[in-house]
Design a protein around this motif. Structure first.
Motif, short mmCIF file in Angstrom:
data_model
loop_
_atom_site.label_atom_id
_atom_site.label_comp_id
_atom_site.label_asym_id
_atom_site.label_seq_id
_atom_site.Cartn_x
_atom_site.Cartn_y
_atom_site.Cartn_z
N CYS A 46 0.76 -1.04 0.13
CA CYS A 46 0.06 0.06 -0.03
C CYS A 46 0.93 1.21 0.13
O CYS A 46 1.83 1.23 0.73
N ARG A 55 -5.04 0.33 3.34
CA ARG A 55 -5.39 -0.85 2.79
C ARG A 55 -5.71 -0.59 1.24
O ARG A 55 -5.71 0.29 0.69
N VAL A 56 -5.66 -1.89 0.73
CA VAL A 56 -5.79 -1.86 -1.06
C VAL A 56 -7.14 -2.80 -1.16
O VAL A 56 -7.36 -3.81 -0.48
N THR A 57 -7.81 -2.59 -2.32
CA THR A 57 -9.06 -2.82 -2.58
C THR A 57 -9.09 -4.16 -3.59
O THR A 57 -8.30 -3.85 -4.54
N THR A 69 -10.60 -6.36 -6.22
CA THR A 69 -11.93 -6.20 -7.23
C THR A 69 -12.15 -7.67 -7.93
O THR A 69 -11.27 -8.46 -8.02
N ARG A 107 -15.09 -4.20 -10.10
CA ARG A 107 -15.88 -3.68 -9.15
C ARG A 107 -15.41 -4.12 -7.77
O ARG A 107 -14.91 -5.45 -7.48
N PRO A 108 -15.34 -3.32 -6.72
CA PRO A 108 -14.67 -3.55 -5.40
C PRO A 108 -15.47 -4.64 -4.62
O PRO A 108 -16.66 -4.79 -4.90
N GLU A 129 -13.47 -6.64 -1.42
CA GLU A 129 -13.11 -6.57 -0.04
C GLU A 129 -11.89 -5.90 -0.06
O GLU A 129 -11.35 -5.03 -1.23
N SER A 130 -11.12 -5.61 1.13
CA SER A 130 -9.81 -4.93 1.39
C SER A 130 -8.88 -5.66 2.05
O SER A 130 -9.22 -6.38 3.02
N ASN A 146 0.18 -2.90 -6.56
CA ASN A 146 0.11 -3.17 -5.20
C ASN A 146 0.51 -4.66 -4.60
O ASN A 146 0.04 -4.95 -3.80
#
Length: 128
Positions: A31, A38-40, A42, A47-48, A50-51, A90
């Motif tokens: 990150c 945090r990084v998401t 997809t 589409r997002p 979780e993180s 990431n």
């Protein structure tokens, strides 16, 4: 005789260097900023889902090629089992963050030692 005149060659464009990871390899989430970031993750449609926190260990399941750092990796978190896609920016290969510009340690403070006088009573290199 003159030199031939023609179009000058333009320099080759500079390439962006990004990491390349093999499928099956275990790597860590990276990150930007502090370790609490945090990084998401997809889905395939971006589409997002979780993180994941910085330093989370993930296994690479697949990858999708891209240009200029847009390569994406399908990953699974080793502890929680969360799955999703992350950009190559990431991910990192080490658990701890490595500084991009290493700093040299400060040299120890050393006091100069006095020159010794030889048996002849003169210093080294001194003429009679």
């Amino acid at each position: 005789m003159g030199f031939p005149r023609g179009p000058l060659r333009t320099p080759a464009p500079t390439r962006l260097r990004v990491a390349v990871f093999a499928v099956g390899r275990r790597v860590y989430v990276a990150c930007a900023g502090d370790r609490s970031a945090r990084v998401t993750l997809t889905d395939a449609a971006d589409r997002p889902l979780e993180s994941l926190g910085d330093g989370t260990e993930v296994a690479i399941l697949a990858w999708r090629p891209g240009w200029s750092g847009t390569t994406r990796y399908h990953v699974r978190a080793t502890h929680s089992g969360l799955e999703g896609w992350l950009p190559v920016g990431n991910l990192r290969s080490t658990e701890a963050t490595i500084a991009s510009s290493p700093t040299a340690p400060t040299p120890p403070l050393v006091h100069p030692t006095p020159l010794r006088v030889g048996e002849s009573g003169r210093r080294f290199g001194q003429r009679n």
